[in-house]
Design a protein around this motif. Structure first.
Motif, PDB file in Angstrom:
ATOM      1  N   CYS A   3       0.828  -1.207   0.000  1.00  0.00           N
ATOM      2  CA  CYS A   3       0.000   0.000   0.000  1.00  0.00           C
ATOM      3  C   CYS A   3       0.865   1.261   0.000  1.00  0.00           C
ATOM      4  N   GLU A   4       2.071   1.187   0.558  1.00  0.00           N
ATOM      5  CA  GLU A   4       2.966   2.352   0.521  1.00  0.00           C
ATOM      6  C   GLU A   4       3.361   2.681  -0.907  1.00  0.00           C
ATOM      7  N   THR A   5       3.648   1.653  -1.680  1.00  0.00           N
ATOM      8  CA  THR A   5       4.019   1.862  -3.085  1.00  0.00           C
ATOM      9  C   THR A   5       2.850   2.481  -3.839  1.00  0.00           C
ATOM     10  N   TYR A   6       1.655   1.944  -3.636  1.00  0.00           N
ATOM     11  CA  TYR A   6       0.462   2.490  -4.278  1.00  0.00           C
ATOM     12  C   TYR A   6       0.234   3.936  -3.828  1.00  0.00           C
ATOM     13  N   PHE A   7       0.375   4.199  -2.536  1.00  0.00           N
ATOM     14  CA  PHE A   7       0.159   5.533  -1.979  1.00  0.00           C
ATOM     15  C   PHE A   7       1.122   6.547  -2.602  1.00  0.00           C
ATOM     16  N   GLN A  65      -8.721   7.721   2.514  1.00  0.00           N
ATOM     17  CA  GLN A  65     -10.075   7.213   2.260  1.00  0.00           C
ATOM     18  C   GLN A  65     -10.434   7.394   0.785  1.00  0.00           C
ATOM     19  N   GLU A  66     -10.101   8.547   0.240  1.00  0.00           N
ATOM     20  CA  GLU A  66     -10.384   8.812  -1.164  1.00  0.00           C
ATOM     21  C   GLU A  66      -9.702   7.785  -2.063  1.00  0.00           C
ATOM     22  N   LEU A  67      -8.497   7.373  -1.675  1.00  0.00           N
ATOM     23  CA  LEU A  67      -7.745   6.371  -2.436  1.00  0.00           C
ATOM     24  C   LEU A  67      -8.198   4.951  -2.097  1.00  0.00           C
ATOM     25  N   ARG A  68      -9.148   4.827  -1.191  1.00  0.00           N
ATOM     26  CA  ARG A  68      -9.718   3.559  -0.727  1.00  0.00           C
ATOM     27  C   ARG A  68      -8.683   2.636  -0.079  1.00  0.00           C
ATOM     28  N   LEU A  69      -7.686   3.251   0.541  1.00  0.00           N
ATOM     29  CA  LEU A  69      -6.709   2.501   1.329  1.00  0.00           C
ATOM     30  C   LEU A  69      -7.166   2.380   2.776  1.00  0.00           C
ATOM     31  N   VAL A  70      -8.014   3.298   3.192  1.00  0.00           N
ATOM     32  CA  VAL A  70      -8.480   3.364   4.577  1.00  0.00           C
ATOM     33  C   VAL A  70      -9.995   3.431   4.576  1.00  0.00           C
ATOM     34  N   SER A  71     -10.597   2.748   5.531  1.00  0.00           N
ATOM     35  CA  SER A  71     -12.030   2.904   5.719  1.00  0.00           C
ATOM     36  C   SER A  71     -12.240   3.672   7.014  1.00  0.00           C
ATOM     37  N   GLY A  72     -13.261   4.477   6.993  1.00  0.00           N
ATOM     38  CA  GLY A  72     -13.612   5.247   8.179  1.00  0.00           C
ATOM     39  C   GLY A  72     -15.040   4.943   8.556  1.00  0.00           C
ATOM     40  N   VAL A  73     -15.258   4.690   9.825  1.00  0.00           N
ATOM     41  CA  VAL A  73     -16.599   4.405  10.316  1.00  0.00           C
ATOM     42  C   VAL A  73     -16.837   5.220  11.579  1.00  0.00           C
ATOM     43  N   GLY A  89      -8.619  -6.594   4.580  1.00  0.00           N
ATOM     44  CA  GLY A  89      -9.424  -6.657   3.370  1.00  0.00           C
ATOM     45  C   GLY A  89     -10.678  -5.824   3.574  1.00  0.00           C
ATOM     46  N   PRO A  90     -11.367  -5.495   2.488  1.00  0.00           N
ATOM     47  CA  PRO A  90     -12.587  -4.708   2.647  1.00  0.00           C
ATOM     48  C   PRO A  90     -13.609  -5.481   3.468  1.00  0.00           C
ATOM     49  N   HIS A  91     -14.281  -4.800   4.364  1.00  0.00           N
ATOM     50  CA  HIS A  91     -15.320  -5.446   5.158  1.00  0.00           C
ATOM     51  C   HIS A  91     -16.284  -4.394   5.681  1.00  0.00           C
TER      52      HIS A  91
END
Length: 155
Positions: A3-7, A65-73, A89-91
């Motif tokens: 994810c760091e590389t993607y970020f 969050q915009e990059l969909r690396l993090v989810s916020g609830v 993983g996404p959940h």
């Protein structure tokens, strides 16, 4: 940590700089064992770099969050909590409105609902942002029933 590389790549594509502060926020999320508030992340990051301010943490979390690396609830206490999607993983999240417990659930458990929203409304559900409020098994067994805000009587 892919994810760091993607970020880094996503930041460069957007013309944004890869800063130490942004990398520290991402690293703090990697270390988290459960969803954390922005303030908790700020404390961890500022211990490593006192020059980081809370607004930087919030902006970085919004970008992640915009990059969909993090989810916020939003948790039962009304505070936003954040977690790295790549770790679990996404959940979707089940949120007990009595004890505040937040539990991750595999997207496959909501597949029928997600498919129905897509086919009926053309709506694509972002499962990793989804929170289902209710009561956990333990609170139900104790008979806990949280009072809805509209039912509270002003004293």
């Amino acid at each position: 940590m892919a994810c760091e590389t993607y970020f880094r790549s996503a930041l460069k594509e957007r013309g944004l700089r890869v800063t130490k502060q942004r990398e520290l926020v991402l690293a703090a999320l990697h270390e988290a064992t459960q969803p954390e508030t922005a303030e908790q992340i700020y404390r961890e990051v500022s211990a490593l770099d006192p020059g980081v301010d809370l607004s930087t943490v919030y902006r970085t979390l919004a970008l992640l969050q915009e990059l969909r690396l993090v989810s916020g609830v939003e948790s039962a206490d009304g505070e936003g909590r954040f977690e790295l999607v790549s770790l679990h993983g996404p959940h979707l999240h089940l949120l007990c409105q009595s004890c505040g417990r937040l539990e991750g659930v595999a997207p496959s458990e909501a597949r029928e609902f997600v498919d129905k929203m897509r086919s009926t409304f053309g709506f694509e559900v972002q499962v990793e942002q989804m929170v289902v409020p209710g009561l956990c098994q333990e609170c139900r067994a104790r008979g806990d029933v949280p009072q809805p805000p509209w039912a509270r009587v002003a004293e």
